[in-house]
Design a protein around this motif. Structure first.
Motif, mmCIF file in Angstrom:
data_model
loop_
_atom_site.group_PDB
_atom_site.id
_atom_site.type_symbol
_atom_site.label_atom_id
_atom_site.label_comp_id
_atom_site.label_asym_id
_atom_site.label_seq_id
_atom_site.Cartn_x
_atom_site.Cartn_y
_atom_site.Cartn_z
ATOM 1 N N HIS A 285 16.319 54.103 34.638
ATOM 2 C CA HIS A 285 15.784 53.409 35.937
ATOM 3 C C HIS A 285 14.321 53.116 35.841
ATOM 4 O O HIS A 285 13.847 53.378 34.822
ATOM 5 C CB HIS A 285 16.332 54.475 37.040
ATOM 6 N N ILE A 286 13.682 53.288 36.820
ATOM 7 C CA ILE A 286 12.453 52.731 36.959
ATOM 8 C C ILE A 286 11.347 53.837 36.854
ATOM 9 O O ILE A 286 10.265 53.405 36.645
ATOM 10 C CB ILE A 286 12.279 51.746 38.143
ATOM 11 N N ASP A 287 11.629 55.090 37.300
ATOM 12 C CA ASP A 287 10.560 56.132 37.301
ATOM 13 C C ASP A 287 10.502 56.504 35.953
ATOM 14 O O ASP A 287 11.344 57.281 35.169
ATOM 15 C CB ASP A 287 11.094 57.160 38.011
ATOM 16 N N PHE A 288 9.248 56.041 35.352
ATOM 17 C CA PHE A 288 9.302 56.191 33.702
ATOM 18 C C PHE A 288 9.519 57.761 33.389
ATOM 19 O O PHE A 288 10.365 57.941 32.369
ATOM 20 C CB PHE A 288 7.996 55.821 33.475
ATOM 21 N N PHE A 289 8.615 58.547 33.879
ATOM 22 C CA PHE A 289 8.838 60.023 33.349
ATOM 23 C C PHE A 289 10.059 60.794 33.887
ATOM 24 O O PHE A 289 10.554 61.541 33.117
ATOM 25 C CB PHE A 289 7.442 60.956 33.877
ATOM 26 N N GLU A 290 10.522 60.303 35.015
ATOM 27 C CA GLU A 290 11.550 61.155 35.524
ATOM 28 C C GLU A 290 13.048 60.733 34.549
ATOM 29 O O GLU A 290 13.696 61.705 34.250
ATOM 30 C CB GLU A 290 12.024 60.670 37.064
ATOM 31 N N GLU A 291 13.118 59.481 34.207
ATOM 32 C CA GLU A 291 14.181 59.051 33.168
ATOM 33 C C GLU A 291 13.974 59.781 31.837
ATOM 34 O O GLU A 291 15.006 60.205 31.245
ATOM 35 C CB GLU A 291 14.075 57.553 32.886
ATOM 36 N N ILE A 292 12.948 59.738 31.386
ATOM 37 C CA ILE A 292 12.544 60.491 30.013
ATOM 38 C C ILE A 292 12.961 62.249 30.192
ATOM 39 O O ILE A 292 13.898 62.717 29.126
ATOM 40 C CB ILE A 292 11.125 60.393 29.584
ATOM 41 N N CYS A 293 12.430 62.425 31.216
ATOM 42 C CA CYS A 293 12.868 63.898 31.444
ATOM 43 C C CYS A 293 14.409 64.387 31.975
ATOM 44 O O CYS A 293 14.972 65.178 31.233
ATOM 45 C CB CYS A 293 12.125 64.496 32.705
ATOM 46 N N LYS A 294 15.118 63.259 32.478
ATOM 47 C CA LYS A 294 16.530 63.483 32.683
ATOM 48 C C LYS A 294 17.223 63.413 31.298
ATOM 49 O O LYS A 294 18.070 64.275 31.054
ATOM 50 C CB LYS A 294 16.991 62.157 33.348
ATOM 51 N N ALA A 349 11.202 53.982 28.030
ATOM 52 C CA ALA A 349 11.627 55.485 28.589
ATOM 53 C C ALA A 349 12.884 55.897 27.893
ATOM 54 O O ALA A 349 13.014 56.894 27.718
ATOM 55 C CB ALA A 349 11.987 55.245 30.118
ATOM 56 N N SER A 350 13.849 54.961 27.445
ATOM 57 C CA SER A 350 14.885 55.215 26.840
ATOM 58 C C SER A 350 14.692 55.699 25.742
ATOM 59 O O SER A 350 15.498 56.757 25.005
ATOM 60 C CB SER A 350 15.944 53.977 26.844
ATOM 61 N N VAL A 351 13.965 54.733 24.715
ATOM 62 C CA VAL A 351 13.485 55.260 23.397
ATOM 63 C C VAL A 351 12.771 56.616 23.422
ATOM 64 O O VAL A 351 13.200 57.481 22.666
ATOM 65 C CB VAL A 351 12.628 54.102 22.767
#
Length: 555
Positions: A285-294, A349-351
């Motif tokens: 999704h669009i929250d860069f750091f939240e997605e990485i941390c998820k 963020a995915s990568v």
């Protein structure tokens, strides 16, 4: 003075001097939080990660608990698979698009099917009228599968598709037999996430319990015959884009995964056989750091689930592997070219989150099926990240960041809390049947929409930075001629087949399904003997019945 006390004193001094002066000039925004509502502090320091044991809780890439990735060398040896999702108009037109993308750097296939196919109807069924090839590619027979995969070597590229049960699976395996390709050389994924389709992306084709039985058939057959095949892609992506938070995506995805693993164990399969072949599809999704941390949190959680819940020490079983797709729900019809930037941020963020494969939702998807141009932009955004931005040079480059490690742990903690609620309800099947999952998602979606409406949640071009547009957005429109051709194609297929052989294969499929045995071998025979996709579905409806009214509560 102890180091911690010294740090606290310096922090207080910084807040009293620099922070107080800065906030006097420019007060901070109120209630700063992640996209999913997790409060975000002004500054993260060693104190915020003091409870984390770097050796035990983070470790090294390729080792338990896999927070830093499932591969020891990350992308240094092999880049993530570039797997654009494709499907529109006809099998022939989709085949042409895929072959062009393969020449442009695509390294894995993923097909999406039209609404009639998802609902279990051939193109010549009255309910298919007007929807053939509109939202994906129609798939009615082994002949369609031949056309879709014409010129594509089945044993050289992994093939994923968004469907479930024995239907598409049998057509693909029938084609492999026809080409004399051993099943053990096939690699790919059946999405097969029937629980997700029940509670988050409703397709009312069969009752849930019937679909769970057919899921187990696919999983059992794959485990025993196709060692490189993933029988399910547990789709946090669809859960998230159906309207929920990152925390709900974590818990609901793992709730589904646990239900599938338990179902496979009831079939006599072992955790070591099944867990390494459970793949995941996560939303970026669009929250860069939240997605990485998820993504980092979910790797640690899955490793713990396999080790502590199932008492399995196999590293292959503990390693969570996932495909990531950038959020389609985050795209906007307003100022659609901004979606290119959204896709790039989400892909990055995915990568950085360690995805094994990736699809970037195309910027024109809010209008219709992507054009060839937008598909190329999507694919080349991945190629740019890999080769120009060079984001895969080192493994888990954000690992060790105070913020990243603290947020990873916070999302994990909140994910465990929600997963416990699912366990307390008796597991995901019961939670879904009771409507609890949908109620949770609806509550979040309502809150989200309220924040958009009152502009406390900013969406560029929607509720802020709005301007009048005169942009004419081209997109791939439904092709009425292609629809007529597909109808004639399936009619001709049925008219020209050996009807006696088709009838016998269909009767055999009905007998096997009624007996409760694994239907996959009979479905492969049916595909080879020209039983159509829709006719296979009719057999399963005859055995498992129509979806009862109480299961249609959210239609």
């Amino acid at each position: 003075m102890a180091a911690d006390d010294q740090h606290d004193a310096r922090l207080r001094e910084w807040e009293e001097r620099e922070v107080r002066a800065a906030t006097a000039r420019a007060p901070e925004r109120e209630n700063i939080a992640s996209w999913s509502g997790v409060p975000v502090k002004r500054l993260y320091t060693p104190q915020d990660v003091s409870s984390i044991d770097a050796e035990q809780d983070i470790g090294f890439p390729g080792q338990y608990p896999f927070v830093r990735g499932v591969q020891p060398t990350g992308y240094r040896g092999k880049l993530w698979t570039r797997r654009p999702i494709t499907g529109f108009n006809t099998p022939r037109s989709t085949n042409g698009r895929v072959r062009q993308l393969l020449r442009s750097g695509q390294t894995g296939l993923h097909f999406v099917f039209d609404y009639p196919t998802l609902a279990g109807y051939d193109a010549d069924h009255p309910l298919a009228e007007g929807e053939i090839g509109v939202s994906g590619v129609p798939m009615n027979s082994l002949d369609d599968m031949r056309t879709l995969l014409d010129g594509i070597e089945l044993d050289k590229v992994s093939i994923s598709y968004s469907h479930w049960g024995p239907y598409i699976f049998s057509l693909l395996l029938g084609l492999a037999e026809e080409r004399n390709i051993p099943f053990e050389k096939l690699s790919g994924t059946t999405q097969g996430d029937v629980l997700m389709y029940y509670h988050s992306c409703p397709w009312w084709d069969l009752p849930l319990r019937g679909n769970m039985k057919l899921f187990a058939d696919v999983a059992e057959f794959a485990a025993r015959n196709i060692p490189r095949w993933n029988p399910v892609s547990i789709s946090g992506y669809n859960i998230r884009d159906g309207g929920c938070s990152a925390i709900q995506e974590i818990a609901f995805t793992f709730g589904d995964a646990i239900a599938y693993l338990d179902t496979c164990l009831e079939r006599g399969l072992k955790v070591e056989q099944v867990a390494p072949r459970l793949s995941f599809m996560l939303c970026s999704h669009i929250d860069f750091f939240e997605e990485i941390c998820k993504m980092r949190a979910m790797r640690r959680m899955w490793a713990k689930i396999i080790r502590e819940r199932y008492h399995c020490e196999s590293p292959r079983a503990q390693a969570l592997r996932f495909h990531a797709q950038t959020s389609g729900a985050a795209l906007t019809a307003q100022q659609p070219l901004v979606n290119i930037a959204r896709g790039a941020v989400q892909a990055l963020a995915s990568v950085l989150g360690g995805a094994q494969s990736l699809h970037i939702s195309c910027y024109d998807e809010t209008y219709g099926i992507p054009t060839e141009q937008s598909a190329r932009v999507s694919l080349n955004t991945q190629n740019m990240l890999a080769h120009e931005a060079r984001v895969g040079q080192t493994v888990d480059p954000l690992g060790g960041s105070y913020y990243v490690e603290a947020m990873t742990s916070e999302l994990e903690s909140r994910g465990w809390e929600l997963l416990k609620q699912i366990d307390d309800l008796g597991g995901m099947v019961k939670a879904a049947e009771a409507g609890w999952v949908q109620e949770q998602k609806v509550a979040w979606a309502r809150q989200y929409q309220r924040e958009v409406d009152d502009r406390t949640r900013v969406i560029v071009g929607v509720n802020e930075y709005v301007h009048d547009e005169s942009l004419s957005m081209p997109y791939t429109r439904p092709d009425e001629e292609a629809q007529r051709d597909q109808i004639e194609r399936i009619k001709a297929f049925k008219r020209n087949r050996n009807q006696a052989r088709a009838d016998a294969a269909r009767a055999n499929l009905l007998d096997v399904a009624t007996s409760g045995a694994n239907v996959i071998p009979a479905a492969i025979r049916a595909a080879r003997d020209s039983v159509s996709f829709g006719e296979m579905y009719e057999v399963m409806r005859a055995v498992y019945g129509e979806v009862p009214a109480e299961e249609r509560r959210y239609m």
